[in-house]
Design an enzyme around this catalytic site. Structure first.
Site, PDB file in Angstrom:
ATOM      1  N   GLN A 176       0.847  -1.198   0.000  1.00  0.00           N
ATOM      2  CA  GLN A 176       0.000   0.000   0.000  1.00  0.00           C
ATOM      3  C   GLN A 176       0.880   1.246   0.000  1.00  0.00           C
ATOM      4  OE1 GLN A 176      -1.675   1.762   3.699  1.00  0.00           O
ATOM      5  NE2 GLN A 176      -3.579   0.825   2.997  1.00  0.00           N
ATOM      6  N   GLY A 177       0.787   2.066  -1.033  1.00  0.00           N
ATOM      7  CA  GLY A 177       1.565   3.294  -1.127  1.00  0.00           C
ATOM      8  C   GLY A 177       0.752   4.496  -0.692  1.00  0.00           C
ATOM      9  N   SER A 195       4.567  -1.641   4.148  1.00  0.00           N
ATOM     10  CA  SER A 195       4.727  -3.061   4.478  1.00  0.00           C
ATOM     11  C   SER A 195       4.820  -3.904   3.213  1.00  0.00           C
ATOM     12  CB  SER A 195       3.540  -3.541   5.323  1.00  0.00           C
ATOM     13  OG  SER A 195       3.462  -2.826   6.537  1.00  0.00           O
ATOM     14  N   GLU A 198      -9.761  -2.098   5.388  1.00  0.00           N
ATOM     15  CA  GLU A 198      -8.477  -2.492   5.969  1.00  0.00           C
ATOM     16  C   GLU A 198      -8.569  -2.615   7.478  1.00  0.00           C
ATOM     17  OE1 GLU A 198      -3.826  -0.967   6.182  1.00  0.00           O
ATOM     18  OE2 GLU A 198      -5.407   0.441   5.698  1.00  0.00           O
ATOM     19  N   SER A 254      -3.312   6.575  12.857  1.00  0.00           N
ATOM     20  CA  SER A 254      -3.077   6.693  14.292  1.00  0.00           C
ATOM     21  C   SER A 254      -4.396   6.722  15.053  1.00  0.00           C
ATOM     22  CB  SER A 254      -2.273   7.961  14.597  1.00  0.00           C
ATOM     23  OG  SER A 254      -3.098   9.105  14.489  1.00  0.00           O
TER      24      SER A 254
END
Length: 382
Positions: free
Chosen positions: A126-127, A161, A244, A366
């Site tokens: 995932q960019g 990742s 996600e 976050s």
């Protein structure tokens, strides 16, 4: 509430647990360790699940599934996370890359990308995050500028990742400057072997292969690599993040570790301080709370609705559960017998759980940003 989901789901759980017991080595702690055999275990297990139609059962048959309900897919998700995620990096393609392509991709994109994911053959990364655009994703600086019949992408992504092993990147880039930063963003499906891409691993507590920097230097993609509308990527991203976040079923792993604690301690369980056993019971209750919040999001997704506030509430609950349960489990593990295979394995799993809990406050957005999203949703509904 009945969490069993009925006899069909129970049979599916039993089959998945049998496959894990037979094909995943005892003591396995995930694909991304210092031992390359662990990654190979995950790759083989993915192919095994795919051969049996268990990697993505809720997908349509033409794309490699068997048209099961999202609840059966939830059973798969929970059992995999409960047992150290032996699918490795495949959960990303299965949980949200594939469903997003189904909802927003062209028929050609679906035919190209979905069958390899369903066969467990391809890893995606995932960019999204950048050095100055993590939780504030809309401030990203990676750009894509028109070039003939395609685009040239330049910029940097970070905390990516699986980038060292991924064949494709689900990339968000800026294609136009608008007054609202959320506008003018576009999603590209980028082959990771394209010229101009450089990947630099980042060492971390999470183990090798996990986190990376990715640099894009005039990487050329075609119009066929654009997912959805040009400049319309932000709406897709909000949906992606909901898929996600609910796809990371950490509550299932927390519950398995907590349920294992009395068995591992044996007779020593009764001698635990009463306060510690109360906290242990509270964590089991919090596991059920996180599960309920996840099920709410899944039900909405099944109806074709995505509400970021619900996904944020789940993410807050499961993040707190990760950290608070880790604290309880570390105290319990310290009181387990020094010798014995079961106690040693339990301590290793608890240590792994503790490491992940440190990262959980920032992974997938976050927790502070999740609180903001939830507050906005509540204010909008009031």
């Amino acid at each position: 509430m009945d969490f069993s989901m009925g006899p069909a789901a129970a049979e599916l759980r039993a089959e998945l647990r049998r496959l894990v017991a037979e094909h995943v080595p005892r003591g396995y702690l995930g694909a991304f360790t210092d031992d390359p055999e662990d990654l190979e275990t995950a790759q083989k297990f993915c192919r095994l699940l795919a051969e049996r139609g268990l990697l993505c059962p809720a997908w349509p048959r033409e794309y490699g599934g068997w048209g099961a309900s999202p609840w059966e897919q939830t059973v798969v998700r929970e059992e995999m996370w409960a047992h150290q995620e032996p699918r490795g990096a495949q959960y990303m393609g299965v949980n949200w890359v594939g469903p997003t392509i189904m909802r927003h991709g062209t028929p050609e994109q679906s035919r190209r990308h979905l069958p390899p994911i369903a066969r467990g053959e391809v890893i995606w990364c995932q960019g999204f995050s950048e050095p100055d655009a993590g939780s504030d994703l809309a401030s990203l600086r990676t750009t894509a500028r028109p070039d003939g019949d395609g685009w040239l992408i330049s910029g940097q992504k970070v905390w990516t990742s699986y980038a060292t092993m991924a064949r494709w990147c689900f990339l968000l880039a800026r294609t136009a400057r608008r007054e609202r930063r959320q506008e003018g963003l576009t999603i590209f499906l980028v082959p990771m072997d394209a010229p101009g891409i450089e990947v630099r691993p980042i060492g971390s507590l999470m183990g090798p292969h996990h986190l990376n920097e990715v640099f894009f230097n005039d990487v050329r993609v075609t119009a066929a690599d654009v997912l959805g509308d040009v400049d319309g990527g932000w709406a897709v991203v909000q949906e992606v993040l909901s898929f996600e976040r609910v796809g990371i079923a950490r509550y299932a792993r927390c519950e398995r570790l907590l349920q294992n604690a009395p068995r591992v301690l044996g007779d020593g369980w009764e001698s635990l301080p009463g306060e510690l056993r109360v906290r242990w019971a509270r964590m089991l209750t919090h596991c059920r709370r996180a599960r309920l919040l996840a099920y709410r999001v899944i039900a909405l997704q099944d109806e074709g609705r995505v509400r970021p506030g619900d996904a944020a509430a789940y993410r807050i609950a499961v993040t707190r559960l990760d950290q608070e349960s880790a604290e309880v489990l570390v105290e319990i593990a310290a009181l387990a017998a020094e010798d014995g295979e079961e106690a040693g394995l339990f301590r290793r799993e608890v240590e792994d759980h503790l490491r992940y809990s440190h990262a959980s406050t920032v992974a997938s957005g976050s927790v502070d940003v999740q609180r903001i999203l939830l507050a906005r949703a509540l204010l909008a509904a009031s």
